[in-house]
Design a protein around this motif. Structure first.
Motif, PDB file in Angstrom:
ATOM      1  N   MET A   1      -5.408   0.156   9.441  1.00 48.13           N
ATOM      2  CA  MET A   1      -5.178  -0.493   8.189  1.00 48.13           C
ATOM      3  C   MET A   1      -3.781  -0.212   7.683  1.00 48.13           C
ATOM      4  O   MET A   1      -3.234  -1.025   6.960  1.00 48.13           O
ATOM      5  N   GLU A   2      -3.239   0.899   8.076  1.00 51.04           N
ATOM      6  CA  GLU A   2      -1.881   1.204   7.669  1.00 51.04           C
ATOM      7  C   GLU A   2      -0.870   0.236   8.276  1.00 51.04           C
ATOM      8  O   GLU A   2       0.216   0.072   7.767  1.00 51.04           O
ATOM      9  N   GLN A   3      -1.265  -0.433   9.384  1.00 52.04           N
ATOM     10  CA  GLN A   3      -0.359  -1.380  10.033  1.00 52.04           C
ATOM     11  C   GLN A   3      -0.311  -2.721   9.305  1.00 52.04           C
ATOM     12  O   GLN A   3       0.592  -3.516   9.552  1.00 52.04           O
ATOM     13  N   LEU A   4      -1.264  -2.984   8.439  1.00 51.56           N
ATOM     14  CA  LEU A   4      -1.261  -4.250   7.706  1.00 51.56           C
ATOM     15  C   LEU A   4      -0.063  -4.280   6.766  1.00 51.56           C
ATOM     16  O   LEU A   4       0.378  -3.238   6.272  1.00 51.56           O
ATOM     17  N   PRO A   5       0.477  -5.476   6.510  1.00 46.71           N
ATOM     18  CA  PRO A   5       1.648  -5.557   5.641  1.00 46.71           C
ATOM     19  C   PRO A   5       1.336  -5.064   4.228  1.00 46.71           C
ATOM     20  O   PRO A   5       0.192  -5.160   3.763  1.00 46.71           O
ATOM     21  N   GLY A   6       2.351  -4.548   3.563  1.00 50.34           N
ATOM     22  CA  GLY A   6       2.190  -4.018   2.207  1.00 50.34           C
ATOM     23  C   GLY A   6       2.241  -5.099   1.140  1.00 50.34           C
ATOM     24  O   GLY A   6       2.531  -4.798  -0.016  1.00 50.34           O
ATOM     25  N   THR A   7       1.922  -6.323   1.504  1.00 50.36           N
ATOM     26  CA  THR A   7       1.881  -7.426   0.546  1.00 50.36           C
ATOM     27  C   THR A   7       0.589  -7.367  -0.255  1.00 50.36           C
ATOM     28  O   THR A   7      -0.334  -6.606   0.070  1.00 50.36           O
ATOM     29  N   ARG A   8       0.505  -8.213  -1.282  1.00 52.31           N
ATOM     30  CA  ARG A   8      -0.724  -8.257  -2.078  1.00 52.31           C
ATOM     31  C   ARG A   8      -1.920  -8.630  -1.198  1.00 52.31           C
ATOM     32  O   ARG A   8      -2.977  -7.998  -1.279  1.00 52.31           O
ATOM     33  N   ALA A   9      -1.737  -9.641  -0.348  1.00 51.95           N
ATOM     34  CA  ALA A   9      -2.816 -10.056   0.555  1.00 51.95           C
ATOM     35  C   ALA A   9      -3.149  -8.958   1.558  1.00 51.95           C
ATOM     36  O   ALA A   9      -4.320  -8.667   1.805  1.00 51.95           O
ATOM     37  N   GLY A  10      -2.121  -8.358   2.138  1.00 52.17           N
ATOM     38  CA  GLY A  10      -2.344  -7.284   3.106  1.00 52.17           C
ATOM     39  C   GLY A  10      -3.083  -6.111   2.501  1.00 52.17           C
ATOM     40  O   GLY A  10      -4.002  -5.554   3.118  1.00 52.17           O
ATOM     41  N   ASN A  11      -2.711  -5.733   1.291  1.00 46.60           N
ATOM     42  CA  ASN A  11      -3.381  -4.617   0.610  1.00 46.60           C
ATOM     43  C   ASN A  11      -4.830  -4.955   0.276  1.00 46.60           C
ATOM     44  O   ASN A  11      -5.719  -4.106   0.401  1.00 46.60           O
ATOM     45  N   HIS A  12      -5.069  -6.197  -0.149  1.00 47.82           N
ATOM     46  CA  HIS A  12      -6.439  -6.602  -0.466  1.00 47.82           C
ATOM     47  C   HIS A  12      -7.322  -6.560   0.783  1.00 47.82           C
ATOM     48  O   HIS A  12      -8.415  -5.984   0.759  1.00 47.82           O
ATOM     49  N   VAL A  13      -6.839  -7.161   1.862  1.00 46.42           N
ATOM     50  CA  VAL A  13      -7.609  -7.192   3.106  1.00 46.42           C
ATOM     51  C   VAL A  13      -7.826  -5.771   3.623  1.00 46.42           C
ATOM     52  O   VAL A  13      -8.925  -5.418   4.065  1.00 46.42           O
ATOM     53  N   ALA A  14      -6.800  -4.934   3.537  1.00 47.50           N
ATOM     54  CA  ALA A  14      -6.925  -3.546   3.996  1.00 47.50           C
ATOM     55  C   ALA A  14      -8.007  -2.811   3.208  1.00 47.50           C
ATOM     56  O   ALA A  14      -8.819  -2.082   3.788  1.00 47.50           O
ATOM     57  N   GLY A  15      -8.039  -3.017   1.900  1.00 51.71           N
ATOM     58  CA  GLY A  15      -9.055  -2.364   1.072  1.00 51.71           C
ATOM     59  C   GLY A  15     -10.457  -2.835   1.413  1.00 51.71           C
ATOM     60  O   GLY A  15     -11.390  -2.029   1.517  1.00 51.71           O
ATOM     61  N   GLN A  16     -10.610  -4.145   1.592  1.00 52.78           N
ATOM     62  CA  GLN A  16     -11.916  -4.698   1.941  1.00 52.78           C
ATOM     63  C   GLN A  16     -12.368  -4.193   3.309  1.00 52.78           C
ATOM     64  O   GLN A  16     -13.528  -3.825   3.494  1.00 52.78           O
TER      65      GLN A  16
END
Length: 101
Positions: free
Chosen positions: A1-16
């Protein structure tokens, strides 16, 4: 999950993904401590549902793409295997329900 982009979408998807992907472990522990066969099956179904949600998030990550497919494929494969294992366990428990409840 740390590899996901730090964008709003990336952070949302990472959290889910973090929530659904980590919930199967404690829910499986709850299933092991179930008070009845019915309770056991119910808790296994929660694990199954969360793993299926995780598989969906991983598909989204690969399709958008938020990560390269080569990074997503091993996670998707393992998640799909777990989904099948839990589905089989649920079927077995439901089949055996009549003999113990």
């Amino acid at each position: 999950m740390e590899q996901l982009p730090g964008t709003r979408a990336g952070n949302h998807v990472a959290g889910q993904l973090l929530r659904s992907g980590t919930s199967a472990l404690p829910n499986h522990g709850e299933a092991q401590a179930a008070e009845s066969r019915k309770d056991f099956i119910h808790k296994l179904k929660i694990c199954h549902k969360e793993l299926k949600e995780t598989a969906r998030w991983l598909r989204l990550i690969g399709r958008v793409p938020l990560l390269e497919q080569r990074e997503v494929d091993p996670l998707s494969k393992e998640t799909d295997e777990l989904v099948r294992i839990f589905a089989s366990s649920i079927r077995t428990a439901e089949k055996n329900r009549g003999s113990s409840d």
